[in-house]
Enzyme design. Structure first.
Site, PDB file in Angstrom:
ATOM      1  N   HIS A  43       0.815  -1.224   0.000  1.00 51.35           N
ATOM      2  CA  HIS A  43       0.000   0.000   0.000  1.00 51.35           C
ATOM      3  C   HIS A  43       0.851   1.278   0.000  1.00 51.35           C
ATOM      4  CE1 HIS A  43      -3.202  -2.793   1.086  1.00 51.35           C
ATOM      5  NE2 HIS A  43      -4.108  -1.846   1.088  1.00 51.35           N
ATOM      6  N   ASP A  91       1.485  -1.281  -7.331  1.00 54.34           N
ATOM      7  CA  ASP A  91       1.010  -1.526  -5.962  1.00 54.34           C
ATOM      8  C   ASP A  91      -0.187  -2.478  -5.992  1.00 54.34           C
ATOM      9  OD1 ASP A  91      -0.353  -1.133  -3.364  1.00 54.34           O
ATOM     10  OD2 ASP A  91       1.019   0.551  -3.119  1.00 54.34           O
ATOM     11  N   GLY A  92      -0.238  -3.383  -5.030  1.00 56.75           N
ATOM     12  CA  GLY A  92      -1.374  -4.298  -4.935  1.00 56.75           C
ATOM     13  C   GLY A  92      -2.702  -3.562  -4.817  1.00 56.75           C
ATOM     14  N   HIS A  93      -2.710  -2.424  -4.134  1.00 58.66           N
ATOM     15  CA  HIS A  93      -3.947  -1.645  -3.996  1.00 58.66           C
ATOM     16  C   HIS A  93      -3.875  -0.394  -4.858  1.00 58.66           C
ATOM     17  CE1 HIS A  93      -7.555   0.129  -2.556  1.00 58.66           C
ATOM     18  NE2 HIS A  93      -7.655  -0.590  -1.463  1.00 58.66           N
ATOM     19  N   HIS A 145     -11.053  -7.750  -4.986  1.00 56.70           N
ATOM     20  CA  HIS A 145     -11.329  -6.718  -3.981  1.00 56.70           C
ATOM     21  C   HIS A 145     -12.063  -5.532  -4.629  1.00 56.70           C
ATOM     22  CE1 HIS A 145     -10.260  -3.466  -1.169  1.00 56.70           C
ATOM     23  NE2 HIS A 145     -10.092  -4.409  -0.265  1.00 56.70           N
ATOM     24  N   GLU A 156     -13.129  -9.145   0.602  1.00 53.02           N
ATOM     25  CA  GLU A 156     -13.927  -7.918   0.431  1.00 53.02           C
ATOM     26  C   GLU A 156     -14.245  -7.727  -1.056  1.00 53.02           C
ATOM     27  OE1 GLU A 156     -12.041  -5.442   4.102  1.00 53.02           O
ATOM     28  OE2 GLU A 156     -10.999  -5.161   2.220  1.00 53.02           O
ATOM     29  N   GLU A 194     -18.806  -2.529   1.196  1.00 55.64           N
ATOM     30  CA  GLU A 194     -17.982  -1.569   1.933  1.00 55.64           C
ATOM     31  C   GLU A 194     -18.324  -0.150   1.492  1.00 55.64           C
ATOM     32  OE1 GLU A 194     -13.778  -2.344   1.718  1.00 55.64           O
ATOM     33  OE2 GLU A 194     -13.277  -0.344   2.465  1.00 55.64           O
ATOM     34  N   CYS A 217     -16.437   2.348   1.212  1.00 55.31           N
ATOM     35  CA  CYS A 217     -15.428   2.810   0.244  1.00 55.31           C
ATOM     36  C   CYS A 217     -15.733   2.312  -1.165  1.00 55.31           C
ATOM     37  CB  CYS A 217     -14.033   2.322   0.621  1.00 55.31           C
ATOM     38  SG  CYS A 217     -13.311   3.178   2.025  1.00 55.31           S
ATOM     39  N   CYS A 274     -10.538   3.074   6.738  1.00 55.83           N
ATOM     40  CA  CYS A 274     -10.555   3.676   5.399  1.00 55.83           C
ATOM     41  C   CYS A 274     -11.868   4.408   5.136  1.00 55.83           C
ATOM     42  CB  CYS A 274     -10.323   2.604   4.343  1.00 55.83           C
ATOM     43  SG  CYS A 274     -11.372   1.154   4.515  1.00 55.83           S
ATOM     44  N   CYS A 275     -12.983   3.830   5.643  1.00 51.00           N
ATOM     45  CA  CYS A 275     -14.296   4.367   5.262  1.00 51.00           C
ATOM     46  C   CYS A 275     -14.649   5.722   5.899  1.00 51.00           C
ATOM     47  CB  CYS A 275     -15.386   3.355   5.560  1.00 51.00           C
ATOM     48  SG  CYS A 275     -15.198   1.771   4.714  1.00 51.00           S
TER      49      CYS A 275
END
Ligand SMILES: [Zn+2]
Length: 650
Positions: free
Chosen positions: A144, A194-196, A272, A324, A340, A342, A420-421
């Site tokens: 991240h 990046d993975g995210h 995700h 998720e 979620e 987000c 995060c949310c």
């Protein structure tokens, strides 16, 4: 298309003014106290798992330690830095329209700490700085680092725009220079992403803000390199093991990471949900600025897969807690889903970007659906409690006892270990003014009916309406001649448009094209009937069920108003007999609905099953409220989809 600055869009809608006020006066100060660990709050893990961080935030403390201002260890998720960046972005978007020296001073203090935490070469990520400095940019499958960089960029732009102070923008640019040095197709550069996802869309924003093309090229690199070498993450893990830097040897799930092939070849929403949609938003942003037919087709395929097969009626997405993630088509369970906050926010972003490439009704429909339902449900009426997961059905007892629902909170917690949310809610709703209008040359677009005043370069427009409650939108315009595009909402009935100094040029589907002259006055009237919503029979979870909608709101019922909620049966033929009342409660102003229904009788038998049973029921009323307001009256069962009354087939 061109967005308007938030300072040029003055929100006059009481509904949205209340939200802006809530975010500025309650949510933002509260979130800062939590991020600084100044108040004792119940910080819960987002799902049942003792290994997840909980108990405190520690997000600002991590920066202080990295800055050498105090000593200690990093605590919390490896992406904890992004909570602080999103908080600053929330402050930035609020200050753009409502200057406030005290709030600005608080943000300046936080920014000064962040600046001191940055390393000389521009690198900035407190988790790796404090815990694993040798693994910087070497664990991209989970790290991240670039996700956090993306949120730093977005915060820096919002804050610079609001205050003219560029300290954080300089921090962000230095970090991006460091990233640009390490990543790319050159020799000795990292050829992976990046993975995210998040850096992609943020770099396009940085390009828009600075006009520096290198940022656009770097965004293109990250979209291009993803999945190009599907072994990238495995090779990274093997190298760390070989070099003795880490014992981590995880199974890499390439679908979860959307790295099984390059994004331009992806056709489905998988993995995700937030990652998927941040990536899709980045892709759409690239297409809008530097058209790429292949990438655009991928955006459209992903969009269609979501809105026709994988989206809840609330605009929620992500059917499972496991990863998720998105699952297969039409698999939309109402009580174990993830949805979620987000992910809903990211769907709003994606829809908004696609609209800017091709202004079609469907994008506005989804923006409105997700905004008034799956996004607003993310926060409580007091602005200090937040849902991560947004269920469509809650059985309180089951949520407490069934580990398969360990992620489904029955009430909004004070804060979440993975937070995060909450700041995502604040920055998105705080910038609601961004989504109302767009401009392209001499064309003007009204996307959302929100009472507001808009100041352009060569015109002034006022939108008067008490929407989302009322049935009338009045638009007055003064300025040069323009073409205005409006939209008939997908749920509206009997739309009538009347014009003065303006002419309706075209009505194509629900899109309305109007020619505007100075002094134009346009009035839209539309019915907001109570509607029975049925889902495609492919959706197993909703077979034989009906949901209720009025205007943009999906409705729900709570056990606090309707005891034994599971016993209620709705008749979709009778929804036009619903009794609508405007309610003013301490948790919100809304229209309640009371619908005639059947309530089945409880069994006299204590058995679990019986033969030849004839269901009996009696006439009753079901009291419903907009979905987003559920959970503000204590712990109680809640339901969106209701079984329909049984019909006798002749
Ligand atoms: Zn989230």
């Amino acid at each position: 298309m061109k967005e308007f600055d938030l300072k040029d869009v003055v929100i006059t809608s009481p509904f949205w003014q209340d939200y802006l006020h809530l975010i500025k006066e309650k949510t933002i100060p509260y979130q800062l106290q939590v991020l600084k660990d100044e108040i004792a709050v119940d910080v819960q893990a987002e799902r049942k798992d003792d290994s997840l961080p909980a108990g405190k935030s520690h997000a600002i403390e991590n920066f202080k330690i990295a800055a050498g201002l105090t000593t200690g260890e990093h605590f919390g998720w490896f992406f904890q830095d992004s909570d602080v960046y999103k908080w600053i972005e929330s402050v930035g978007v609020i200050l753009q329209s409502q200057p406030d020296a005290k709030l600005e001073a608080k943000a300046d203090e936080v920014i000064a700490i962040i600046e001191q935490a940055q390393e000389d070469d521009g690198y900035l990520d407190t988790y790796f700085q404090l815990k694993f400095p040798k693994l910087k940019y070497r664990q991209l499958y989970f790290s991240h680092e670039l996700y956090c960089a993306g949120h730093l960029i977005e915060a820096a732009i919002a804050y610079d725009k609001a205050t003219g102070k560029d300290k954080l923008l300089q921090v962000a640019k230095r970090f991006v220079s460091n990233i640009a040095e390490h990543f790319g197709y050159g020799d000795n550069q990292i050829q992976g992403a990046d993975g995210h996802q998040e850096i992609e869309l943020a770099l396009v924003k940085l390009y828009d803000y600075t006009k520096d093309e290198s940022y656009l090229r770097l965004a293109q690199f990250f979209i291009d390199v993803r999945g190009k070498n599907p072994d990238f993450y495995r090779e990274e893990v093997a190298a760390n093991l070989a070099d003795g830097l880490s014992d981590d040897n995880p199974t890499i799930d390439l679908e979860y990471l959307q790295a099984y092939t390059q994004p331009k070849h992806q056709k489905h929403a998988v993995g995700h949900a937030v990652r998927m949609l941040y990536m899709a938003t980045g892709m759409a942003k690239l297409v809008a600025r530097d058209f790429d037919a292949e990438l655009y087709q991928a955006c459209l395929d992903i969009w269609n897969d979501i809105v026709h097969r994988k989206m809840y009626v609330t605009g929620g997405v992500g059917s499972t807690v496991h990863g998720e993630a998105f699952v297969g088509p039409y698999d939309l369970p109402n009580d174990t889903m993830y949805c979620e906050a987000c992910a809903s926010i990211a769907l709003l972003y994606f829809a908004y970007e696609l609209f800017q490439i091709s202004p079609k009704a469907e994008y506005i429909d989804v923006m409105e659906r997700v905004l008034y339902n799956g996004i607003l449900s993310g926060a409580s009426a007091d602005g200090k409690h937040f849902f991560y997961v947004n269920p469509l059905e809650v059985d309180v007892d089951s949520c407490h006892h069934n580990p398969g629902k360990g992620h489904v909170k029955t009430q909004r917690p004070d804060w979440l270990g993975c937070a995060c949310c909450p700041p995502n809610f604040a920055r998105t709703i705080g910038s609601i003014g961004r989504y109302i209008y767009l401009e392209s040359g001499n064309e003007l677009f009204i996307n959302l009916y929100i009472a507001s005043q808009l100041k352009g370069n060569d015109f002034v427009l006022e939108q008067k309406t008490d929407f989302p409650f009322g049935n009338k939108v009045e638009i007055t315009y003064s300025g040069v001649q323009k073409t205005l595009y409006l939209q008939e909402p997908y749920w509206a009935k009997d739309l009538v448009v009347t014009c003065e100094n303006a002419i309706v040029l075209q009505r194509e589907g629900r899109r309305i094209k109007v020619y505007l002259e100075d002094g134009a006055h346009i009035v839209l009237h539309f019915g907001q009937p109570v509607l029975a919503v049925h889902s495609n029979p492919e959706v197993r979870a909703d077979i034989g069920k009906v949901a209720i909608q009025k205007g943009p709101f999906i409705y729900c019922a709570q056990a606090v108003d309707n005891p034994n909620l599971k016993y209620y049966r709705l008749d979709s033929k009778l929804v036009n007999q619903a009794h609508a009342v405007k309610e003013t409660k301490d948790f919100g102003v809304y229209t309640s609905l009371t619908l005639p229904c059947q309530k089945v009788d409880a069994w006299q038998e204590k058995t679990l099953y019986q033969f030849d049973y004839e269901e009996t029921s009696r006439l009753s009323d079901l009291v419903m409220m907009p979905y987003y307001l559920w959970g503000n009256q204590g712990e109680t069962d809640m339901q969106v989809w209701f079984p329909e009354v049984r019909r006798n087939v002749p």
